[in-house]
Motif scaffolding. Structure first.
Motif, PDB file in Angstrom:
ATOM      1  N   LEU A  17       0.820  -1.216   0.000  1.00 24.88           N
ATOM      2  CA  LEU A  17       0.000   0.000   0.000  1.00 24.88           C
ATOM      3  C   LEU A  17       0.850   1.261   0.000  1.00 24.88           C
ATOM      4  N   VAL A  18       1.933   1.271   0.768  1.00 25.52           N
ATOM      5  CA  VAL A  18       2.755   2.475   0.904  1.00 25.52           C
ATOM      6  C   VAL A  18       3.594   2.707  -0.348  1.00 25.52           C
ATOM      7  N   GLY A  19       4.302   1.679  -0.795  1.00 25.81           N
ATOM      8  CA  GLY A  19       5.130   1.831  -1.985  1.00 25.81           C
ATOM      9  C   GLY A  19       4.315   2.191  -3.213  1.00 25.81           C
ATOM     10  N   THR A  20       3.152   1.570  -3.352  1.00 27.06           N
ATOM     11  CA  THR A  20       2.299   1.856  -4.499  1.00 27.06           C
ATOM     12  C   THR A  20       1.758   3.277  -4.450  1.00 27.06           C
ATOM     13  N   THR A  21       1.368   3.745  -3.271  1.00 34.63           N
ATOM     14  CA  THR A  21       0.859   5.112  -3.152  1.00 34.63           C
ATOM     15  C   THR A  21       1.940   6.126  -3.514  1.00 34.63           C
ATOM     16  N   LEU A  22       3.178   5.883  -3.098  1.00 37.66           N
ATOM     17  CA  LEU A  22       4.260   6.787  -3.477  1.00 37.66           C
ATOM     18  C   LEU A  22       4.463   6.774  -4.985  1.00 37.66           C
ATOM     19  N   ALA A  23       4.456   5.595  -5.595  1.00 38.02           N
ATOM     20  CA  ALA A  23       4.636   5.503  -7.045  1.00 38.02           C
ATOM     21  C   ALA A  23       3.552   6.287  -7.778  1.00 38.02           C
ATOM     22  N   ILE A  24       2.316   6.163  -7.343  1.00 35.99           N
ATOM     23  CA  ILE A  24       1.207   6.892  -7.963  1.00 35.99           C
ATOM     24  C   ILE A  24       1.400   8.396  -7.788  1.00 35.99           C
ATOM     25  N   SER A  25       1.869   8.791  -6.613  1.00 34.96           N
ATOM     26  CA  SER A  25       2.078  10.215  -6.335  1.00 34.96           C
ATOM     27  C   SER A  25       3.116  10.831  -7.267  1.00 34.96           C
ATOM     28  N   LEU A  26       4.041  10.007  -7.775  1.00 36.17           N
ATOM     29  CA  LEU A  26       5.157  10.515  -8.586  1.00 36.17           C
ATOM     30  C   LEU A  26       5.036  10.152 -10.064  1.00 36.17           C
ATOM     31  N   LYS A  27       3.955   9.513 -10.455  1.00 37.57           N
ATOM     32  CA  LYS A  27       3.886   8.942 -11.805  1.00 37.57           C
ATOM     33  C   LYS A  27       3.923   9.993 -12.918  1.00 37.57           C
ATOM     34  N   ASN A  28       3.544  11.233 -12.603  1.00 37.22           N
ATOM     35  CA  ASN A  28       3.586  12.304 -13.615  1.00 37.22           C
ATOM     36  C   ASN A  28       4.731  13.277 -13.378  1.00 37.22           C
ATOM     37  N   SER A  29       5.725  12.846 -12.622  1.00 36.59           N
ATOM     38  CA  SER A  29       6.826  13.733 -12.244  1.00 36.59           C
ATOM     39  C   SER A  29       7.844  13.941 -13.357  1.00 36.59           C
ATOM     40  N   GLY A  30       7.862  13.041 -14.332  1.00 38.38           N
ATOM     41  CA  GLY A  30       8.899  13.094 -15.354  1.00 38.38           C
ATOM     42  C   GLY A  30      10.118  12.267 -14.998  1.00 38.38           C
ATOM     43  N   PHE A  31      10.210  11.817 -13.750  1.00 36.07           N
ATOM     44  CA  PHE A  31      11.303  10.935 -13.343  1.00 36.07           C
ATOM     45  C   PHE A  31      11.040   9.523 -13.881  1.00 36.07           C
ATOM     46  N   ARG A  32      12.118   8.809 -14.161  1.00 34.64           N
ATOM     47  CA  ARG A  32      11.981   7.406 -14.525  1.00 34.64           C
ATOM     48  C   ARG A  32      11.959   6.598 -13.230  1.00 34.64           C
ATOM     49  N   ILE A  33      10.835   5.910 -13.003  1.00 37.20           N
ATOM     50  CA  ILE A  33      10.598   5.266 -11.712  1.00 37.20           C
ATOM     51  C   ILE A  33      10.353   3.781 -11.916  1.00 37.20           C
ATOM     52  N   ALA A  34      10.969   2.964 -11.066  1.00 41.37           N
ATOM     53  CA  ALA A  34      10.705   1.524 -11.040  1.00 41.37           C
ATOM     54  C   ALA A  34      10.173   1.145  -9.663  1.00 41.37           C
ATOM     55  N   MET A  35       9.227   0.219  -9.639  1.00 39.90           N
ATOM     56  CA  MET A  35       8.745  -0.345  -8.379  1.00 39.90           C
ATOM     57  C   MET A  35       9.011  -1.847  -8.404  1.00 39.90           C
TER      58      MET A  35
END
Length: 382
Positions: A17-35
């Motif tokens: 729940l926590v990791g996924t919520t952070l990923a969603i919060s940053l999904k439009n940041s322009g950063f390349r993100i992996a979970m």
């Protein structure tokens, strides 16, 4: 010549729940993100097997509103408009009423699988490495190298949200303080014959603490917090004992779902950040469930960290960790203190304290400023 490892700006280890919520919060940041997550969603415990329900407080709902997820979650959740607190065999009790705080509710109760599966629908722009397990870490001056499924990756910022038994926390030998309460949480759901009227119940008893939270279709999420010595008795007689200790406020209780048990302890990471590294969620802090603040606290951590990251272009800047800790430590400490104070007063069977809390509940019920302050703290309003 070997190809260099794939690089991510941010790598989140842990897809609960926590990791996924952070990923969603940053999904439009322009950063390349992996979970990175050890299980694919259908096999994740939180997807189907976890019987627990989460009481999302007011501030947690606001966080999900800002992520444009709340309309979906609202349809799956049940609001808490009143909280009835009492002790079996004592005259004192109190009722907390959200309307008296000019709020529609204190929060909303949602089963963990509903919350988990809804969050999974909102992971656009996130590279999902799952099923995958981290096996090795190396910290370099400007990045981390991670070995995942025998393949190397690099990341500028590493976030550990891999739970209370955090592999990363252990790998980095980060110190923790752990307190074992020698207690167990027994979790199930029950059907009530009387309408619950969006009321939650917290009942302090000689066996432990009984919490009943309203769910859809007039079911109640039931959580017993008891000493380990009482666990088997309550598990084997769950329905009868719950009915006896809550009385007939909810009419006749029936149809218990599968009963699950969870050990109860407090765990606090003494070091939450390193250079280009942050611990989140249960990796950073595990609270006693008596005040239902664990996930709510972690969601506030996530919202704060996301705000800081969305305002930066330089993920290696040490000010990220400094600003995060400075912003969160007061709330973390006050939430832990509130939880432990509630446990200290209401978890004791010593005669002076049982008399004190009986009188205290009566006095608390007529002291509006004190009651309102506690309500605001439980709602996550700073």
């Amino acid at each position: 010549m070997k190809n260099p490892p794939a690089h991510f700006d941010i790598m989140i280890i842990g897809g609960g729940l926590v990791g996924t919520t952070l990923a969603i919060s940053l999904k439009n940041s322009g950063f390349r993100i992996a979970m990175v997550e050890a299980f694919i969603p259908p096999e994740h415990q939180q997807a189907t097997e976890d019987m627990r329900s989460i009481a999302l407080n007011y501030q947690s709902r606001e966080i999900f509103k800002q992520l444009n997820i709340w309309p979906e979650l609202e349809n799956l959740s049940t609001s808490i408009q009143k909280i009835h607190i009492s002790e079996k065999g004592k005259f004192g009790n109190t009722v907390l009423d959200a309307h008296k705080l000019n709020s529609l509710s204190f929060g909303s109760v949602i089963p963990i699988p509903y919350l988990y599966n809804t969050l999974q629908k909102h992971l656009e722009n996130i590279e999902l490495l799952r099923p995958a397990k981290l096996s090795h870490l190396i910290q370099y001056p400007d990045h981390w190298e991670c070995e995942i499924n025998q393949k190397k990756y690099t990341t500028t910022l590493l976030i550990a949200a891999d739970g209370d038994k955090s592999f990363i926390r252990e790998l980095l030998k980060l110190p923790t303080e752990k307190k074992d309460f020698n207690q167990t949480a027994l979790v199930s759901t029950l059907l009530a014959s009387k309408l619950h009227n969006n009321t939650a119940y917290e009942r302090f008893c000689d066996l432990g603490v009984l919490a009943l939270l309203p769910l859809q279709n007039n079911r109640m999420a039931c959580i017993w917090t008891v000493d380990n010595s009482n666990t088997e008795n309550i598990k084997n007689n769950f329905l009868a004992i719950t009915q006896e200790y809550i009385g007939h406020r909810l009419g006749k209780l029936s149809n218990p779902a599968n009963i699950q048990t969870y050990p109860i302890y407090e765990l606090i990471a003494q070091t939450q950040t390193l250079r280009q590294f942050i611990l989140l969620g249960n990796s950073a802090h595990v609270l006693h469930p008596v005040a239902a603040q664990g996930l709510n606290l972690s969601l506030r951590d996530v919202a704060c960290l996301a705000k800081i990251l969305l305002a930066t272009t330089h993920l290696a800047d040490p000010a990220i960790q400094t600003n995060y800790l400075n912003s969160r430590i007061k709330d973390q400490n006050s939430t832990m203190t509130m939880t432990n104070n509630i446990l200290k007063i209401f978890g004791s069977t010593q005669f002076p304290l049982t008399c004190l809390r009986s009188t205290g509940l009566f006095m608390f019920d007529v002291m509006s400023p004190v009651k309102n302050r506690l309500c605001e703290q439980m709602m996550g309003i700073q």
